[in-house]
Design a protein around this motif. Structure first.
Motif, PDB file in Angstrom:
ATOM      1  N   LEU A 291     -47.958 -10.894 -21.277  1.00 48.98           N
ATOM      2  CA  LEU A 291     -48.575  -9.569 -21.413  1.00 48.98           C
ATOM      3  C   LEU A 291     -50.095  -9.674 -21.295  1.00 48.98           C
ATOM      4  O   LEU A 291     -50.738  -8.844 -20.644  1.00 48.98           O
ATOM      5  CB  LEU A 291     -48.193  -8.951 -22.766  1.00 48.98           C
ATOM      6  CG  LEU A 291     -46.707  -8.610 -22.952  1.00 48.98           C
ATOM      7  CD1 LEU A 291     -46.435  -8.170 -24.390  1.00 48.98           C
ATOM      8  CD2 LEU A 291     -46.282  -7.511 -21.984  1.00 48.98           C
ATOM      9  N   GLY A 335     -30.678 -10.890 -24.795  1.00 49.97           N
ATOM     10  CA  GLY A 335     -30.504 -10.435 -23.416  1.00 49.97           C
ATOM     11  C   GLY A 335     -29.995  -9.008 -23.359  1.00 49.97           C
ATOM     12  O   GLY A 335     -30.502  -8.188 -22.589  1.00 49.97           O
ATOM     13  N   LEU A 336     -28.999  -8.722 -24.200  1.00 51.79           N
ATOM     14  CA  LEU A 336     -28.435  -7.363 -24.209  1.00 51.79           C
ATOM     15  C   LEU A 336     -29.479  -6.338 -24.630  1.00 51.79           C
ATOM     16  O   LEU A 336     -29.591  -5.268 -24.017  1.00 51.79           O
ATOM     17  CB  LEU A 336     -27.253  -7.312 -25.176  1.00 51.79           C
ATOM     18  CG  LEU A 336     -25.882  -7.618 -24.568  1.00 51.79           C
ATOM     19  CD1 LEU A 336     -24.806  -7.576 -25.627  1.00 51.79           C
ATOM     20  CD2 LEU A 336     -25.557  -6.619 -23.457  1.00 51.79           C
ATOM     21  N   LEU A 338     -32.728  -6.545 -24.375  1.00 51.01           N
ATOM     22  CA  LEU A 338     -33.713  -6.377 -23.303  1.00 51.01           C
ATOM     23  C   LEU A 338     -33.138  -5.548 -22.156  1.00 51.01           C
ATOM     24  O   LEU A 338     -33.805  -4.669 -21.606  1.00 51.01           O
ATOM     25  CB  LEU A 338     -34.146  -7.748 -22.768  1.00 51.01           C
ATOM     26  CG  LEU A 338     -35.176  -8.496 -23.606  1.00 51.01           C
ATOM     27  CD1 LEU A 338     -35.363  -9.907 -23.088  1.00 51.01           C
ATOM     28  CD2 LEU A 338     -36.514  -7.764 -23.564  1.00 51.01           C
ATOM     29  N   LEU A 339     -31.888  -5.835 -21.817  1.00 49.84           N
ATOM     30  CA  LEU A 339     -31.238  -5.133 -20.710  1.00 49.84           C
ATOM     31  C   LEU A 339     -31.131  -3.629 -21.010  1.00 49.84           C
ATOM     32  O   LEU A 339     -31.479  -2.785 -20.174  1.00 49.84           O
ATOM     33  CB  LEU A 339     -29.849  -5.741 -20.508  1.00 49.84           C
ATOM     34  CG  LEU A 339     -29.216  -5.658 -19.124  1.00 49.84           C
ATOM     35  CD1 LEU A 339     -30.138  -6.184 -18.053  1.00 49.84           C
ATOM     36  CD2 LEU A 339     -27.909  -6.424 -19.091  1.00 49.84           C
ATOM     37  N   GLY A 342     -34.542  -2.126 -20.883  1.00 52.31           N
ATOM     38  CA  GLY A 342     -34.994  -1.980 -19.499  1.00 52.31           C
ATOM     39  C   GLY A 342     -34.342  -0.790 -18.815  1.00 52.31           C
ATOM     40  O   GLY A 342     -34.976  -0.091 -18.018  1.00 52.31           O
ATOM     41  N   LEU A 343     -33.052  -0.544 -19.142  1.00 57.04           N
ATOM     42  CA  LEU A 343     -32.343   0.577 -18.524  1.00 57.04           C
ATOM     43  C   LEU A 343     -32.844   1.919 -19.060  1.00 57.04           C
ATOM     44  O   LEU A 343     -32.876   2.919 -18.345  1.00 57.04           O
ATOM     45  CB  LEU A 343     -30.834   0.440 -18.773  1.00 57.04           C
ATOM     46  CG  LEU A 343     -30.169  -0.741 -18.053  1.00 57.04           C
ATOM     47  CD1 LEU A 343     -28.707  -0.864 -18.464  1.00 57.04           C
ATOM     48  CD2 LEU A 343     -30.277  -0.585 -16.548  1.00 57.04           C
ATOM     49  N   LEU A 345     -35.917   2.433 -20.270  1.00 60.63           N
ATOM     50  CA  LEU A 345     -37.373   2.571 -20.099  1.00 60.63           C
ATOM     51  C   LEU A 345     -37.792   3.716 -19.162  1.00 60.63           C
ATOM     52  O   LEU A 345     -38.646   4.534 -19.539  1.00 60.63           O
ATOM     53  CB  LEU A 345     -37.961   1.239 -19.623  1.00 60.63           C
ATOM     54  CG  LEU A 345     -39.483   1.137 -19.680  1.00 60.63           C
ATOM     55  CD1 LEU A 345     -39.965   1.105 -21.116  1.00 60.63           C
ATOM     56  CD2 LEU A 345     -39.957  -0.098 -18.940  1.00 60.63           C
ATOM     57  N   PRO A 346     -37.197   3.827 -17.952  1.00 56.72           N
ATOM     58  CA  PRO A 346     -37.648   4.905 -17.053  1.00 56.72           C
ATOM     59  C   PRO A 346     -37.431   6.298 -17.653  1.00 56.72           C
ATOM     60  O   PRO A 346     -38.172   7.227 -17.339  1.00 56.72           O
ATOM     61  CB  PRO A 346     -36.780   4.715 -15.809  1.00 56.72           C
ATOM     62  CG  PRO A 346     -36.276   3.322 -15.873  1.00 56.72           C
ATOM     63  CD  PRO A 346     -36.173   2.985 -17.318  1.00 56.72           C
ATOM     64  N   TRP A 349     -40.203   6.557 -20.711  1.00 56.78           N
ATOM     65  CA  TRP A 349     -41.618   6.511 -20.324  1.00 56.78           C
ATOM     66  C   TRP A 349     -41.748   7.011 -18.894  1.00 56.78           C
ATOM     67  O   TRP A 349     -41.559   6.265 -17.945  1.00 56.78           O
ATOM     68  CB  TRP A 349     -42.132   5.073 -20.455  1.00 56.78           C
ATOM     69  CG  TRP A 349     -43.616   4.948 -20.271  1.00 56.78           C
ATOM     70  CD1 TRP A 349     -44.527   5.957 -20.187  1.00 56.78           C
ATOM     71  CD2 TRP A 349     -44.363   3.735 -20.144  1.00 56.78           C
ATOM     72  NE1 TRP A 349     -45.784   5.461 -20.020  1.00 56.78           N
ATOM     73  CE2 TRP A 349     -45.722   4.098 -19.994  1.00 56.78           C
ATOM     74  CE3 TRP A 349     -44.042   2.391 -20.151  1.00 56.78           C
ATOM     75  CZ2 TRP A 349     -46.737   3.151 -19.846  1.00 56.78           C
ATOM     76  CZ3 TRP A 349     -45.051   1.456 -20.001  1.00 56.78           C
ATOM     77  CH2 TRP A 349     -46.380   1.823 -19.866  1.00 56.78           C
ATOM     78  N   VAL A 351     -43.978   8.210 -15.894  1.00 58.39           N
ATOM     79  CA  VAL A 351     -45.373   8.084 -15.437  1.00 58.39           C
ATOM     80  C   VAL A 351     -45.483   8.741 -14.073  1.00 58.39           C
ATOM     81  O   VAL A 351     -44.646   8.519 -13.203  1.00 58.39           O
ATOM     82  CB  VAL A 351     -45.767   6.593 -15.309  1.00 58.39           C
ATOM     83  CG1 VAL A 351     -47.212   6.473 -14.861  1.00 58.39           C
ATOM     84  CG2 VAL A 351     -45.548   5.863 -16.613  1.00 58.39           C
ATOM     85  N   PRO A 353     -46.835   8.898 -10.475  1.00 53.80           N
ATOM     86  CA  PRO A 353     -47.413   7.892  -9.589  1.00 53.80           C
ATOM     87  C   PRO A 353     -48.824   8.279  -9.127  1.00 53.80           C
ATOM     88  O   PRO A 353     -49.144   9.447  -9.048  1.00 53.80           O
ATOM     89  CB  PRO A 353     -46.453   7.827  -8.413  1.00 53.80           C
ATOM     90  CG  PRO A 353     -45.438   8.866  -8.616  1.00 53.80           C
ATOM     91  CD  PRO A 353     -45.676   9.560  -9.912  1.00 53.80           C
TER      92      PRO A 353
END
Lengths: 353, 325
Positions: A291, A335-336, A338-339, A342-343, A345-346, A349, A351, A353
């Protein structure tokens, strides 16, 4: 940087800063050598230096007998290196780097021989090595030489610290130093000593990763040594908790300007991750550094950190501080999480462009 | 317009070298911050979380089978391994082709395929050599790597394939067991395998990768040069490796010509030069060793490496500058 991309940047800077032709040419010529070339050159110089040291300690003794003669030879090599560094050419810089490493190595060997030191007592050579490299770091030299000197200074300090809780704290200090420097890169980039600060940031990053991998056994597995049980528990706890706190601090700093809900949900997710991944502090460290170097726009480290994480997983596989089943559960659950994160997140959040 | 990460990095590097004044940096900072913007952060976080998540899960499955839980029935283990494989395959089916999730799911499939293979070996004690397991794993990864278009999947298949090749070489060097092959032949095979990878990616990288990069060509180039370079260095000491030495000379010359004149690639040129230095240093060591001149050997080798690397640095730096003008 590729030719097209560099031209785009230079054109853009010409508009934004009204660059004159001279500065444009200077900027074009001033692009650093790629990191992989620096690494190859450093390796070649180190190899040559180690051969020269062996040569100096062998038949050259016929010409320069005794510690004073060899010490003098080391000093002369260092002076020759400094003279060569003043000539701003790649060829001279590469020779100077090898001479500097040979000179430092010879002086340290002379000291070690004079004090009749054993391999398990490296404190005096470490002090000398730190002093020498520290002085050379502040003298004018090349990008690669500054990096090597910074690395020697920090590695010598690690030798002085020794092992146990002290080493764990030193690892944390290095990692925190690296994160802080990368996070604040924009602030020190124009400092007169920026070249040296950059060398220290790179060296601290590299050494904190190397220590996390090579000292993994010492930092996390001393529990096997029953005689030092209490001290070992401290070492392990300090290291694991410290790395978790470091990641939390980095995330908190990066999110400081976000809205309250985003700030607390980001911190909350990090806490969950830190708790889950605490048996693998090297991964937590990689994430914190990742980061920080992203904030510093350092793409070389962005490419190297995943490679380190893969290597660390290899070490973790053979580590004895927890069972394979425990490690497996840690990985699958982390892992789960994070996965799923990640799914989502969009959606969480958005944003523009 | 947002500045790319690459441009931010270059500007900061110039500032550190003293090529940008504090005033200019302040002006740039005022126009647009020299740190990644929200969109760049979100892209990074999405990539890191999805890819790392899939990888950690798959590696967790490998660790789980390595634990070899005796109380767990073998069918339960197979159900677990194949279930994870099916889960990630389905995730890829429902993900947008070419997206991060799609590529990460197929990368996890590549890893879990290895775990399932190891489980078969563990359960039925097939008696296969280690190199055979890795070679089959590398082959079975290809059906996942092809549709993925992911450099990571191809890179993993390359790494596992090369690991199998190295194990094969070690076994053949000492025992010459498989098909009567010896060490030098195993090295030539390893180099040839990597050569095929270089060729395939030089010709079809746009078809095989969603975002074409030169990473695979460089990795496989490193494989070719390392396999031949190790053999060539040995060629100065053992007559058996002389054919590898000759091949290395030819390949190095062809590589220098092709990647200098036809498709300029600095990392491959640098690797070739550095392997030439290594092989040259071995030749010098052999010559001086024969003359029983240890002093001469140590100094000559050190001087050769130093001068060779310094000259390479000058040439490569010049090429790098040429490419920027």
């Amino acid at each position: 940087m590729k030719h097209d991309s560099l031209n785009v940047l230079l054109d853009r800077l010409q508009v934004e800063l009204a660059l004159d032709e001279d500065q444009r040419n200077q900027l074009r010529a001033g692009s650093q050598a790629p990191w992989w070339l620096s690494a190859l050159l450093g390796l070649a110089a180190w190899f040559s230096a180690s051969f020269f040291i062996v040569a100096f300690l062998g038949p050259w003794l016929l010409l320069i007998e005794g510690p004073v003669g060899r010490g003098l030879a080391g000093l002369l090599l260092l002076l020759a290196a400094l003279w060569l560094f003043r000539r701003g050419q790649s060829f001279a810089h590469q020779i100077a780097l090898a001479l500097s490493l040979t000179g430092q190595g010879l002086l340290i060997f002379v000291l070690a021989e004079h004090l009749q030191l054993e391999l398990d007592n490296l404190r005096a050579p470490a002090v000398l090595s730190m002093l020498l490299a520290g002085i050379l770091l502040w003298l004018p030299s090349s990008f690669l030489h500054r990096h090597v000197c910074a690395l020697v200074v920090l590695a010598s300090a690690a030798v002085l610290v020794g092992s146990g809780t002290g080493l764990a704290l030193y690892c944390l200090l290095l990692a925190a130093c690296a994160c802080a420097l990368w996070l604040g890169r924009v602030r020190w980039a124009t400092h007169p000593q920026a070249g040296r600060i950059r060398a220290i940031a790179d060296a601290a990053t590299l050494l904190s990763l190397c220590l996390a991998a090579t000292m993994h056994h010492q930092l996390l597995e001393p529990l096997l040594d029953l005689q030092k049980l209490a001290a070992a528990r401290w070492t392990s706890a300090v290291y694991q908790v410290g790395m978790g706190l470091l990641l939390l601090t980095v995330v908190a700093w990066l999110l400081r300007n976000m809205k309250r809900a985003a700030y607390w949900s980001g911190l909350g997710a990090t806490v969950v991750l830190v708790i889950l991944a605490h048996p693998a502090p090297g991964l937590v460290l990689t994430l914190a550094l990742g980061l920080a170097v992203f904030q510093a726009s350092n793409r070389s480290w962005m490419a190297l950190l995943p490679a380190f994480a893969a290597f660390y997983l290899f070490i973790l596989y053979y580590s004895l501080h927890i069972s394979l089943l425990h490690k497996s559960l840690v990985m699958v659950v982390s892992g789960l999480v994070l996965l799923v994160g990640g799914l989502l997140l969009p959606r969480l959040w958005r944003v523009q462009p | 317009m947002t500045r790319s990460l690459k441009h931010n990095e270059q500007i900061l590097a110039w500032a550190e070298e003293g090529l940008m004044t504090p005033g200019q940096m302040a002006d740039l900072e005022a126009q647009q911050a020299l740190i990644p913007g929200p969109l760049q952060w979100r892209t990074l976080l999405e990539r890191v979380t999805v890819t790392t998540g899939a990888l950690l899960f798959a590696i967790g499955v490998i660790f789980f089978f390595a634990w070899n839980w005796a109380e767990m029935h073998r069918f339960a283990k197979f159900a677990l391994g194949l279930g994870a494989l099916t889960g990630f395959a389905l995730l890829a089916v429902f993900a947008l082709p070419g997206s991060v999730l799609y590529r990460a799911a197929l990368l996890a499939c590549c890893l879990i395929t290895g775990a399932v293979l190891a489980l078969i070996g563990q359960t039925y004690q097939t008696g296969a050599d280690a190199w055979q397991l890795f070679a089959i794993w590398a082959l079975l990864m290809l059906p996942w790597a092809c549709p993925s278009g992911s450099a990571a999947c191809w890179g993993l298949a390359w790494a596992v394939g090369n690991f199998a090749g190295v194990l094969f070489f070690v076994q053949n060097h000492w025992q010459g067991l498989f098909a009567g092959l010896h060490g030098h032949q195993a090295l030539m095979l390893l180099a040839a395998g990597n050569g095929v990878v270089v060729l395939v990616f030089e010709l079809f990288d746009r078809a095989l990768l969603v975002k074409p990069t030169r990473a695979l060509q460089r990795l496989a180039g490193l494989g070719v040069l390392t396999a031949l370079g190790v053999g060539a260095a040995g060629g100065w000491w053992e007559a058996e490796y002389l054919p590898v030495l000759l091949t290395f000379g030819l390949v190095a010359a062809a590589t220098l010509f092709f990647y200098l004149q036809r498709r300029r690639d600095l990392p491959i040129l640098a690797m070739t030069l550095f392997w030439l230095i290594v092989v040259g240093a071995c030749a010098l060591a052999r010559l001086t060793w024969e003359a029983d001149q240890t002093f001469l050997m140590i100094n000559a080798v050190a001087l050769f490496v130093l001068l060779g690397s310094a000259l390479s640095a000058v040439w490569l730096t010049r090429l790098s500058r040429e490419m920027q003008t």
